[in-house]
Design a protein around this motif. Structure first.
Motif, PDB file in Angstrom:
ATOM      1  N   GLY A  53      -1.558  -1.836  -8.752  1.00 36.85           N
ATOM      2  CA  GLY A  53      -0.857  -0.903  -9.617  1.00 36.85           C
ATOM      3  C   GLY A  53      -1.093   0.527  -9.208  1.00 36.85           C
ATOM      4  O   GLY A  53      -0.181   1.366  -9.240  1.00 36.85           O
ATOM      5  N   GLY A  54      -2.340   0.845  -8.795  1.00 36.05           N
ATOM      6  CA  GLY A  54      -2.620   2.179  -8.305  1.00 36.05           C
ATOM      7  C   GLY A  54      -1.956   2.452  -6.971  1.00 36.05           C
ATOM      8  O   GLY A  54      -1.391   3.520  -6.748  1.00 36.05           O
ATOM      9  N   LEU A  55      -2.001   1.459  -6.062  1.00 34.93           N
ATOM     10  CA  LEU A  55      -1.375   1.632  -4.755  1.00 34.93           C
ATOM     11  C   LEU A  55       0.136   1.822  -4.880  1.00 34.93           C
ATOM     12  O   LEU A  55       0.751   2.571  -4.110  1.00 34.93           O
ATOM     13  CB  LEU A  55      -1.681   0.433  -3.867  1.00 34.93           C
ATOM     14  N   GLY A  56       0.746   1.133  -5.844  1.00 35.51           N
ATOM     15  CA  GLY A  56       2.190   1.258  -6.049  1.00 35.51           C
ATOM     16  C   GLY A  56       2.600   2.622  -6.549  1.00 35.51           C
ATOM     17  O   GLY A  56       3.777   3.006  -6.443  1.00 35.51           O
ATOM     18  N   LEU A  57       1.647   3.373  -7.100  1.00 34.70           N
ATOM     19  CA  LEU A  57       1.946   4.717  -7.587  1.00 34.70           C
ATOM     20  C   LEU A  57       2.430   5.627  -6.458  1.00 34.70           C
ATOM     21  O   LEU A  57       3.291   6.481  -6.677  1.00 34.70           O
ATOM     22  CB  LEU A  57       0.688   5.307  -8.237  1.00 34.70           C
ATOM     23  N   ILE A  58       1.912   5.452  -5.252  1.00 29.13           N
ATOM     24  CA  ILE A  58       2.252   6.363  -4.153  1.00 29.13           C
ATOM     25  C   ILE A  58       3.743   6.306  -3.821  1.00 29.13           C
ATOM     26  O   ILE A  58       4.417   7.352  -3.834  1.00 29.13           O
ATOM     27  CB  ILE A  58       1.366   6.085  -2.928  1.00 29.13           C
ATOM     28  N   PRO A  59       4.322   5.123  -3.514  1.00 27.22           N
ATOM     29  CA  PRO A  59       5.769   5.125  -3.263  1.00 27.22           C
ATOM     30  C   PRO A  59       6.583   5.463  -4.509  1.00 27.22           C
ATOM     31  O   PRO A  59       7.662   6.065  -4.400  1.00 27.22           O
ATOM     32  CB  PRO A  59       6.049   3.699  -2.771  1.00 27.22           C
ATOM     33  N   ALA A  60       6.088   5.079  -5.687  1.00 27.20           N
ATOM     34  CA  ALA A  60       6.830   5.398  -6.904  1.00 27.20           C
ATOM     35  C   ALA A  60       6.941   6.902  -7.103  1.00 27.20           C
ATOM     36  O   ALA A  60       7.941   7.397  -7.648  1.00 27.20           O
ATOM     37  CB  ALA A  60       6.145   4.755  -8.110  1.00 27.20           C
ATOM     38  N   ALA A  61       5.941   7.647  -6.658  1.00 30.45           N
ATOM     39  CA  ALA A  61       5.937   9.098  -6.840  1.00 30.45           C
ATOM     40  C   ALA A  61       6.595   9.854  -5.694  1.00 30.45           C
ATOM     41  O   ALA A  61       6.957  11.021  -5.862  1.00 30.45           O
ATOM     42  CB  ALA A  61       4.501   9.590  -7.005  1.00 30.45           C
ATOM     43  N   LEU A  68      -9.704 -10.590  26.205  1.00 29.75           N
ATOM     44  CA  LEU A  68     -11.069 -10.156  25.944  1.00 29.75           C
ATOM     45  C   LEU A  68     -11.548 -10.754  24.630  1.00 29.75           C
ATOM     46  O   LEU A  68     -10.762 -11.234  23.815  1.00 29.75           O
ATOM     47  CB  LEU A  68     -11.154  -8.627  25.897  1.00 29.75           C
ATOM     48  N   ALA A  69     -12.844 -10.729  24.427  1.00 30.82           N
ATOM     49  CA  ALA A  69     -13.432 -11.198  23.179  1.00 30.82           C
ATOM     50  C   ALA A  69     -13.301 -10.096  22.131  1.00 30.82           C
ATOM     51  O   ALA A  69     -13.450  -8.912  22.421  1.00 30.82           O
ATOM     52  CB  ALA A  69     -14.890 -11.560  23.389  1.00 30.82           C
ATOM     53  N   ALA A  70     -12.994 -10.512  20.917  1.00 29.10           N
ATOM     54  CA  ALA A  70     -12.820  -9.541  19.840  1.00 29.10           C
ATOM     55  C   ALA A  70     -13.185 -10.185  18.509  1.00 29.10           C
ATOM     56  O   ALA A  70     -13.107 -11.407  18.347  1.00 29.10           O
ATOM     57  CB  ALA A  70     -11.388  -9.027  19.798  1.00 29.10           C
ATOM     58  N   GLN A  71     -13.579  -9.363  17.576  1.00 31.03           N
ATOM     59  CA  GLN A  71     -13.809  -9.813  16.208  1.00 31.03           C
ATOM     60  C   GLN A  71     -12.515  -9.660  15.413  1.00 31.03           C
ATOM     61  O   GLN A  71     -11.861  -8.616  15.482  1.00 31.03           O
ATOM     62  CB  GLN A  71     -14.907  -8.987  15.553  1.00 31.03           C
ATOM     63  N   HIS A  72     -12.153 -10.705  14.698  1.00 32.94           N
ATOM     64  CA  HIS A  72     -10.999 -10.647  13.805  1.00 32.94           C
ATOM     65  C   HIS A  72     -11.529 -10.296  12.421  1.00 32.94           C
ATOM     66  O   HIS A  72     -12.184 -11.103  11.770  1.00 32.94           O
ATOM     67  CB  HIS A  72     -10.281 -11.996  13.793  1.00 32.94           C
ATOM     68  N   VAL A  73     -11.260  -9.083  11.968  1.00 29.03           N
ATOM     69  CA  VAL A  73     -11.861  -8.562  10.744  1.00 29.03           C
ATOM     70  C   VAL A  73     -11.079  -9.059   9.526  1.00 29.03           C
ATOM     71  O   VAL A  73      -9.850  -8.961   9.473  1.00 29.03           O
ATOM     72  CB  VAL A  73     -11.895  -7.025  10.774  1.00 29.03           C
ATOM     73  N   ARG A  74     -11.814  -9.559   8.528  1.00 28.94           N
ATOM     74  CA  ARG A  74     -11.183 -10.116   7.335  1.00 28.94           C
ATOM     75  C   ARG A  74     -11.805  -9.510   6.073  1.00 28.94           C
ATOM     76  O   ARG A  74     -12.972  -9.108   6.045  1.00 28.94           O
ATOM     77  CB  ARG A  74     -11.392 -11.645   7.276  1.00 28.94           C
ATOM     78  N   GLY A  75     -10.988  -9.462   5.032  1.00 28.16           N
ATOM     79  CA  GLY A  75     -11.492  -9.198   3.688  1.00 28.16           C
ATOM     80  C   GLY A  75     -11.983  -7.798   3.411  1.00 28.16           C
ATOM     81  O   GLY A  75     -12.832  -7.603   2.529  1.00 28.16           O
ATOM     82  N   ILE A  76     -11.450  -6.794   4.104  1.00 33.49           N
ATOM     83  CA  ILE A  76     -11.884  -5.411   3.866  1.00 33.49           C
ATOM     84  C   ILE A  76     -11.038  -4.802   2.749  1.00 33.49           C
ATOM     85  O   ILE A  76      -9.818  -4.964   2.708  1.00 33.49           O
ATOM     86  CB  ILE A  76     -11.758  -4.559   5.140  1.00 33.49           C
ATOM     87  N   ILE A  77     -11.684  -4.089   1.842  1.00 35.79           N
ATOM     88  CA  ILE A  77     -10.982  -3.334   0.810  1.00 35.79           C
ATOM     89  C   ILE A  77     -11.002  -1.865   1.215  1.00 35.79           C
ATOM     90  O   ILE A  77     -11.977  -1.148   1.018  1.00 35.79           O
ATOM     91  CB  ILE A  77     -11.644  -3.507  -0.573  1.00 35.79           C
ATOM     92  N   ASP A  78      -9.917  -1.422   1.826  1.00 30.98           N
ATOM     93  CA  ASP A  78      -9.747  -0.043   2.279  1.00 30.98           C
ATOM     94  C   ASP A  78      -8.423   0.459   1.713  1.00 30.98           C
ATOM     95  O   ASP A  78      -7.352   0.038   2.150  1.00 30.98           O
ATOM     96  CB  ASP A  78      -9.732   0.009   3.808  1.00 30.98           C
ATOM     97  N   PRO A  79      -8.445   1.355   0.727  1.00 29.83           N
ATOM     98  CA  PRO A  79      -7.202   1.769   0.073  1.00 29.83           C
ATOM     99  C   PRO A  79      -6.222   2.465   0.999  1.00 29.83           C
ATOM    100  O   PRO A  79      -5.008   2.421   0.771  1.00 29.83           O
ATOM    101  CB  PRO A  79      -7.685   2.701  -1.039  1.00 29.83           C
ATOM    102  N   TYR A  80      -6.721   3.123   2.043  1.00 28.70           N
ATOM    103  CA  TYR A  80      -5.820   3.807   2.974  1.00 28.70           C
ATOM    104  C   TYR A  80      -5.047   2.785   3.816  1.00 28.70           C
ATOM    105  O   TYR A  80      -3.828   2.901   4.007  1.00 28.70           O
ATOM    106  CB  TYR A  80      -6.605   4.769   3.864  1.00 28.70           C
ATOM    107  N   SER A  81      -5.753   1.782   4.314  1.00 25.40           N
ATOM    108  CA  SER A  81      -5.095   0.707   5.054  1.00 25.40           C
ATOM    109  C   SER A  81      -4.126  -0.052   4.152  1.00 25.40           C
ATOM    110  O   SER A  81      -2.994  -0.370   4.551  1.00 25.40           O
ATOM    111  CB  SER A  81      -6.147  -0.249   5.617  1.00 25.40           C
ATOM    112  N   MET A  82      -4.542  -0.313   2.933  1.00 22.79           N
ATOM    113  CA  MET A  82      -3.698  -1.060   1.999  1.00 22.79           C
ATOM    114  C   MET A  82      -2.472  -0.258   1.604  1.00 22.79           C
ATOM    115  O   MET A  82      -1.379  -0.811   1.419  1.00 22.79           O
ATOM    116  CB  MET A  82      -4.527  -1.475   0.782  1.00 22.79           C
ATOM    117  N   SER A  83      -2.615   1.054   1.492  1.00 20.91           N
ATOM    118  CA  SER A  83      -1.459   1.914   1.197  1.00 20.91           C
ATOM    119  C   SER A  83      -0.443   1.857   2.325  1.00 20.91           C
ATOM    120  O   SER A  83       0.774   1.869   2.086  1.00 20.91           O
ATOM    121  CB  SER A  83      -1.917   3.362   0.978  1.00 20.91           C
ATOM    122  N   ALA A  84      -0.932   1.799   3.571  1.00 18.80           N
ATOM    123  CA  ALA A  84      -0.019   1.664   4.708  1.00 18.80           C
ATOM    124  C   ALA A  84       0.731   0.339   4.633  1.00 18.80           C
ATOM    125  O   ALA A  84       1.923   0.271   4.967  1.00 18.80           O
ATOM    126  CB  ALA A  84      -0.801   1.767   6.018  1.00 18.80           C
TER     127      ALA A  84
END
Length: 325
Positions: A171-179, A126-142
């Protein structure tokens, strides 16, 4: 300057002087390490990663592992060249990666047509959009979590002796696993924002609720686009609603891992008193902690003496807490 700053700077100077004599810190350490491309899976999306291993490692040997996290719009190549090579050469296995939708990593897909109901997993064309360049801290934390688990599974890594280093947003995202992850024995936050409530207080909460309402109802695109770029100095497309509700303060208060906080003296991206200083003051009550600043602004940390000195300070921290030196 505090006594803590002086003691850390003294160790940094010692490392730098020794490096000049024996060549520990140099412009490139590529000849001292092996680099291997890997694939990391995060929320069903392929992430591109690089594992750096010292060539001196012998068969059957396990070394401490360090996850290095890029900042807003950063990439694994820059982190690898400027930090990972040098630190891996000193007896660590280092992993860098690109966040989903950035660099060499895949991004999420948005189907442009309804796929239809099905009881089983299907392979579709199927046709789909390949999404690029999003700044989403929840996705980035995953992505950070997936990368840390990948690192802990490396055959040459001591799975219960890991370090986390992050710069800027990383540095902020790394706080989650560090804690929260007991395998993490040392943390370095370089200019990491940890107080989004303060940093984004200019964004009205009601406006962000409305933004999410319109997105949920399909009246706005499922991912942010050009209209979200309110600051031309920031790459990509920020999900401001997600950033507004991203709360790291519980992790700040929970952190009990030896932590080095590195800040730019003239930080302009956010108020370091409500971020780096706040993090240091919280963690020092529960664990070994150091706070050090270097001259200049946010982006000055990535060049010249600041780059070499901050990298040496991070190396000293990991040697102390992961190698026990």
């Amino acid at each position: 300057m505090s006594v803590r700053n002086l003691s850390l700077l003294a160790r940094t100077l010692i490392i730098a002087i020794a490096a000049a004599i024996i060549g520990v810190v140099s412009i490139s350490h590529a000849s001292d390490v092996d680099k291997r491309a890997v694939t990391i899976w995060s929320e069903g999306v392929r992430l591109a990663g690089d594992v750096y291993t010292p060539k001196s490692i012998v068969e059957g040997q396990r070394l401490p592992g360090i996850l290095m996290i890029a900042g807003w719009g950063g990439n694994k190549s820059n982190v690898g060249r400027n930090y990972a090579e040098a630190i891996a050469a000193e007896g660590f296995v280092v992993l860098t990666f690109d966040f989903k939708g950035w660099g060499e990593s895949d991004g999420p897909l948005v189907a442009t047509e309804v796929m239809g109901a099905a009881d089983e997993t299907q392979t579709l064309s199927l046709a789909a959009q390949h999404v690029r360049g999003i700044i989403d801290p929840y996705s980035m934390s995953a992505d950070v979590r997936a990368a840390l688990y990948f690192l802990g599974g490396e055959a040459q890594v001591m799975p219960n002796n890991l370090g986390v280093w992050g710069t800027s947003m990383g540095g902020g995202l790394g706080l989650i696993p560090a804690a929260t992850d007991p395998r993490v024995k040392a943390f370095v936050s370089q200019m990491g924002p940890v107080n989004y409530a303060h940093n984004l207080q200019a964004l009205p909460a009601e406006g962000m609720w409305q933004l999410e309402t319109l997105t949920a109802r399909g009246e706005l695109p499922p991912f942010p686009g050009q209209v979200s770029r309110i600051d031309p100095s920031l790459a990509g497309f920020p999900d401001w609603a997600a950033l507004k509700r991203f709360d790291l303060l519980p992790y700040v208060n929970h952190l009990a891992t030896p932590t080095l906080v590195i800040d730019a003296e003239n930080e302009t991206m956010f108020d370091r008193q409500f971020n780096g200083v706040l993090l240091f003051e919280a963690v020092k009550q529960k664990a070994t902690a150091e706070y050090v600043t270097f001259p200049g602004g946010h982006y000055d940390m990535y060049h010249g003496d600041n780059l070499e000195s901050s990298r040496s300070a991070a190396l000293a921290w990991f040697q102390r807490h992961l190698h026990g030196q």
